[in-house]
Design an enzyme around this catalytic site. Structure first.
Site, PDB file in Angstrom:
ATOM      1  N   TYR A  65     -14.171  -2.955   9.780  1.00 51.38           N
ATOM      2  CA  TYR A  65     -13.332  -2.812   8.508  1.00 51.38           C
ATOM      3  C   TYR A  65     -11.966  -2.864   8.576  1.00 51.38           C
ATOM      4  O   TYR A  65     -11.231  -3.374   7.827  1.00 51.38           O
ATOM      5  CB  TYR A  65     -14.087  -1.530   7.713  1.00 51.38           C
ATOM      6  CG  TYR A  65     -13.629  -1.377   6.254  1.00 51.38           C
ATOM      7  CD1 TYR A  65     -14.114  -2.290   5.312  1.00 51.38           C
ATOM      8  CD2 TYR A  65     -12.828  -0.313   6.057  1.00 51.38           C
ATOM      9  CE1 TYR A  65     -13.726  -2.026   3.973  1.00 51.38           C
ATOM     10  CE2 TYR A  65     -12.343   0.033   4.605  1.00 51.38           C
ATOM     11  CZ  TYR A  65     -12.923  -1.062   3.663  1.00 51.38           C
ATOM     12  OH  TYR A  65     -12.507  -0.501   2.395  1.00 51.38           O
TER      13      TYR A  65
ATOM     14  N   LYS B 139      -9.346  -5.353   7.120  1.00 52.04           N
ATOM     15  CA  LYS B 139      -8.270  -4.916   6.134  1.00 52.04           C
ATOM     16  C   LYS B 139      -6.914  -4.991   6.593  1.00 52.04           C
ATOM     17  O   LYS B 139      -5.791  -5.260   5.926  1.00 52.04           O
ATOM     18  CB  LYS B 139      -8.526  -3.620   5.537  1.00 52.04           C
ATOM     19  CG  LYS B 139      -9.830  -3.106   4.943  1.00 52.04           C
ATOM     20  CD  LYS B 139      -9.977  -4.188   3.568  1.00 52.04           C
ATOM     21  CE  LYS B 139     -10.998  -3.655   2.922  1.00 52.04           C
ATOM     22  NZ  LYS B 139     -11.067  -4.507   1.626  1.00 52.04           N
TER      23      LYS B 139
HETATM   24  P1  NDP Z   1     -18.115  -1.274  -4.629  1.00 54.37           P
HETATM   25  O1  NDP Z   1     -19.151  -1.317  -3.242  1.00 54.37           O
HETATM   26  O2  NDP Z   1     -18.276  -0.234  -5.633  1.00 54.37           O
HETATM   27  O3  NDP Z   1     -18.220  -2.665  -5.289  1.00 54.37           O
HETATM   28  C1  NDP Z   1     -17.923  -3.763  -4.466  1.00 54.37           C
HETATM   29  C2  NDP Z   1     -17.659  -5.115  -5.223  1.00 54.37           C
HETATM   30  O4  NDP Z   1     -17.636  -6.142  -4.572  1.00 54.37           O
HETATM   31  C3  NDP Z   1     -19.029  -5.457  -5.985  1.00 54.37           C
HETATM   32  O5  NDP Z   1     -18.727  -5.932  -7.448  1.00 54.37           O
HETATM   33  C4  NDP Z   1     -19.641  -6.154  -5.233  1.00 54.37           C
HETATM   34  O6  NDP Z   1     -20.577  -7.195  -6.159  1.00 54.37           O
HETATM   35  C5  NDP Z   1     -18.562  -7.125  -4.722  1.00 54.37           C
HETATM   36  N1  NDP Z   1     -18.766  -7.804  -3.771  1.00 54.37           N
HETATM   37  C6  NDP Z   1     -19.336  -7.321  -2.378  1.00 54.37           C
HETATM   38  N2  NDP Z   1     -19.212  -8.492  -1.556  1.00 54.37           N
HETATM   39  C7  NDP Z   1     -18.959  -9.361  -2.162  1.00 54.37           C
HETATM   40  C8  NDP Z   1     -19.243 -11.029  -1.804  1.00 54.37           C
HETATM   41  N3  NDP Z   1     -19.392 -11.287  -0.635  1.00 54.37           N
HETATM   42  N4  NDP Z   1     -18.765 -12.018  -2.685  1.00 54.37           N
HETATM   43  C9  NDP Z   1     -18.424 -11.334  -4.129  1.00 54.37           C
HETATM   44  N5  NDP Z   1     -18.305 -10.057  -4.415  1.00 54.37           N
HETATM   45  C10 NDP Z   1     -18.671  -9.091  -3.649  1.00 54.37           C
HETATM   46  O7  NDP Z   1     -16.768  -1.024  -3.645  1.00 54.37           O
HETATM   47  P2  NDP Z   1     -15.204  -0.487  -4.392  1.00 54.37           P
HETATM   48  O8  NDP Z   1     -15.171  -0.790  -5.719  1.00 54.37           O
HETATM   49  O9  NDP Z   1     -15.347   0.888  -3.708  1.00 54.37           O
HETATM   50  O10 NDP Z   1     -14.398  -1.272  -3.303  1.00 54.37           O
HETATM   51  C11 NDP Z   1     -13.531  -2.433  -3.846  1.00 54.37           C
HETATM   52  C12 NDP Z   1     -12.625  -2.734  -2.597  1.00 54.37           C
HETATM   53  O11 NDP Z   1     -11.741  -1.700  -2.630  1.00 54.37           O
HETATM   54  C13 NDP Z   1     -13.055  -3.429  -1.545  1.00 54.37           C
HETATM   55  O12 NDP Z   1     -12.449  -4.486  -1.018  1.00 54.37           O
HETATM   56  C14 NDP Z   1     -13.016  -2.034  -0.584  1.00 54.37           C
HETATM   57  O13 NDP Z   1     -12.880  -2.194   0.709  1.00 54.37           O
HETATM   58  C15 NDP Z   1     -11.613  -1.429  -1.091  1.00 54.37           C
HETATM   59  N6  NDP Z   1     -11.504  -0.028  -0.770  1.00 54.37           N
HETATM   60  C16 NDP Z   1     -12.225   0.952  -1.210  1.00 54.37           C
HETATM   61  C17 NDP Z   1     -12.108   2.150  -1.094  1.00 54.37           C
HETATM   62  C18 NDP Z   1     -12.952   3.341  -1.603  1.00 54.37           C
HETATM   63  O14 NDP Z   1     -12.637   4.546  -1.139  1.00 54.37           O
HETATM   64  N7  NDP Z   1     -13.866   3.062  -2.635  1.00 54.37           N
HETATM   65  C19 NDP Z   1     -10.988   2.611  -0.238  1.00 54.37           C
HETATM   66  C20 NDP Z   1     -10.201   1.476   0.200  1.00 54.37           C
HETATM   67  C21 NDP Z   1     -10.421   0.072  -0.237  1.00 54.37           C
HETATM   68  P3  NDP Z   1     -22.015  -6.794  -6.538  1.00 54.37           P
HETATM   69  O15 NDP Z   1     -21.889  -5.796  -7.726  1.00 54.37           O
HETATM   70  O16 NDP Z   1     -22.623  -8.220  -7.154  1.00 54.37           O
HETATM   71  O17 NDP Z   1     -22.808  -6.171  -5.396  1.00 54.37           O
END
Ligand code: NDP
Length: 238
Positions: A151, A155
Site C-alpha cells: 500500500y 501510494k
Molecule cells: P472504502 O473501502 O470505504 O471505499 C473504497 C471505495 O473504492 C469503494 O467505493 C469501492 O467500490 C471503491 N473501489 C475499490 N476498488 C475499486 C476498483 N478497483 N475500481 C473501482 N472502485 C473501486 O475506502 P475509503 O473511503 O476509506 O478510502 C478511499 C481512498 O482513500 C482510498 O484510496 C484509500 O486508500 C484512501 N485512504 C483511506 C484512508 C482511511 O483511513 N480510510 C487513509 C488514507 C487513504 P465498491 O463500493 O463498489 O466496493
C-alpha cells in the site's frame, strides 16, 4: 459548473467527495466496482439535495473495463474537468508474509487505476482549458507503515505521478495534487485497533467529510495556484 468523475465514489471518502462536489454545483459521476446499492444511494442523496449525479460501474484496475466505462460516459464529447482518483484497497501483511496477489491487487488498483482513468481524460481536459485532478494518496505513502509495504509503495508512486503530471499540465490551467489522509473513519479501517487512534495527536479518526472539504477546495477556482502538492489531513499524525 464542471463535470466530475470520482473513482470509488460509492462509499467512505469517495462518497463524501461526490456529495461535496455536487454541493459545489458540479455534475458528478459516481464510479464504483461492485457495490451498486451504495453507489445508487449516493446518487439519490445528491439528487434529494438538488444536485446532479449518475453512477458508472467499472474496475479501475481493468484497462478494458475502464475504456468501455469511459466510452459509455462519452468522455470525449462531454469531457471531465474534474477527476478524483480515489478508488483504493488494502491487503495488509508483514512483508515476509505478503503474497503476490496482495502486492499486485493493491498496486494495480492504485497505480494502474490512476493510469487507466487519467490518461484518456487528460487531452479532453486540456482542450477544455481548465481542469482539476486530485489523487487520494495516504500518510502511508509519505512516511510508510508497518504491514503496508504494498500500500505504501502504491501510494508513494501516486505521489510521484502527481508531481510529474502537475509539471506537464501547469501551463494548461490544470492543477494536479495529492491528498494524504491519516486514519479516516470508513469501512477500510474497521479493523484498526483502538490503540492506533491513541497515536493520533487529536485522539480521533478523521471524518470522510473533512477530507471531502479539502478535495472540494482543491477542485475550486480559489485553489488555482496550488499544484504538484501533497496535502496531509491526519489530525497531526506527521
Ligand atoms: P472504502 O473501502 O470505504 O471505499 C473504497 C471505495 O473504492 C469503494 O467505493 C469501492 O467500490 C471503491 N473501489 C475499490 N476498488 C475499486 C476498483 N478497483 N475500481 C473501482 N472502485 C473501486 O475506502 P475509503 O473511503 O476509506 O478510502 C478511499 C481512498 O482513500 C482510498 O484510496 C484509500 O486508500 C484512501 N485512504 C483511506 C484512508 C482511511 O483511513 N480510510 C487513509 C488514507 C487513504 P465498491 O463500493 O463498489 O466496493
Amino acid at each position: 459548473m464542471a463535470r466530475a468523475l470520482v473513482t470509488g465514489g460509492s462509499r467512505g471518502i469517495g462518497a463524501a467527495i461526490c456529495r461535496a462536489l455536487a454541493v459545489a454545483g458540479h455534475d458528478v459521476v459516481v464510479n464504483y466496482r461492485g457495490n451498486r446499492d451504495a453507489a445508487e444511494a449516493v446518487v439519490a442523496a445528491i439528487a434529494a439535495a438538488g444536485g446532479k449525479a449518475e453512477t458508472a460501474c467499472f474496475d479501475v484496475s481493468d484497462a478494458e473495463a475502464v475504456q468501455a466505462g469511459l466510452a459509455a460516459l462519452d468522455y470525449a464529447g462531454r469531457p471531465f474537468a474534474i477527476l478524483v482518483n480515489n478508488a483504493g484497497i488494502v491487503a495488509d501483511a508483514p512483508f515476509p508474509a505478503l503474497e503476490r496477489d496482495a502486492w499486485t491487487s493493491v498496486t494495480r488498483t492504485t497505480l494502474d487505476g490512476f493510469y487507466n482513468v487519467t490518461q484518456p481524460l487528460v487531452m479532453p481536459m486540456v482542450r477544455g482549458k481548465w481542469g482539476r485532478i486530485v489523487n487520494i494518496s495516504s500518510v502511508s505513502g509519505v512516511v510508510g507503515n508497518r504491514g503496508q509495504t504494498n500500500y505504501s509503495a502504491a501510494k508513494a508512486g501516486l505521489i510521484g505521478a502527481t508531481r510529474s503530471l502537475a509539471q506537464e499540465l501547469a501551463k494548461r490551467n490544470i492543477t494536479v495534487n495529492a491528498v494524504a489522509p491519516g486514519l479516516i473513519d470508513t469501512d477500510m479501517v474497521r479493523d484498526v485497533p483502538p490503540e492506533a487512534v491513541q497515536m493520533i495527536p487529536m485522539r480521533r479518526m478523521g471524518r470522510p467529510d473533512e477530507v471531502a472539504s479539502l478535495v472540494a477546495y482543491l477542485c475550486s477556482d480559489a485553489a488555482a495556484y496550488i499544484t504538484g502538492q501533497v496535502i496531509g489531513i491526519n489530525g497531526g499524525l506527521v
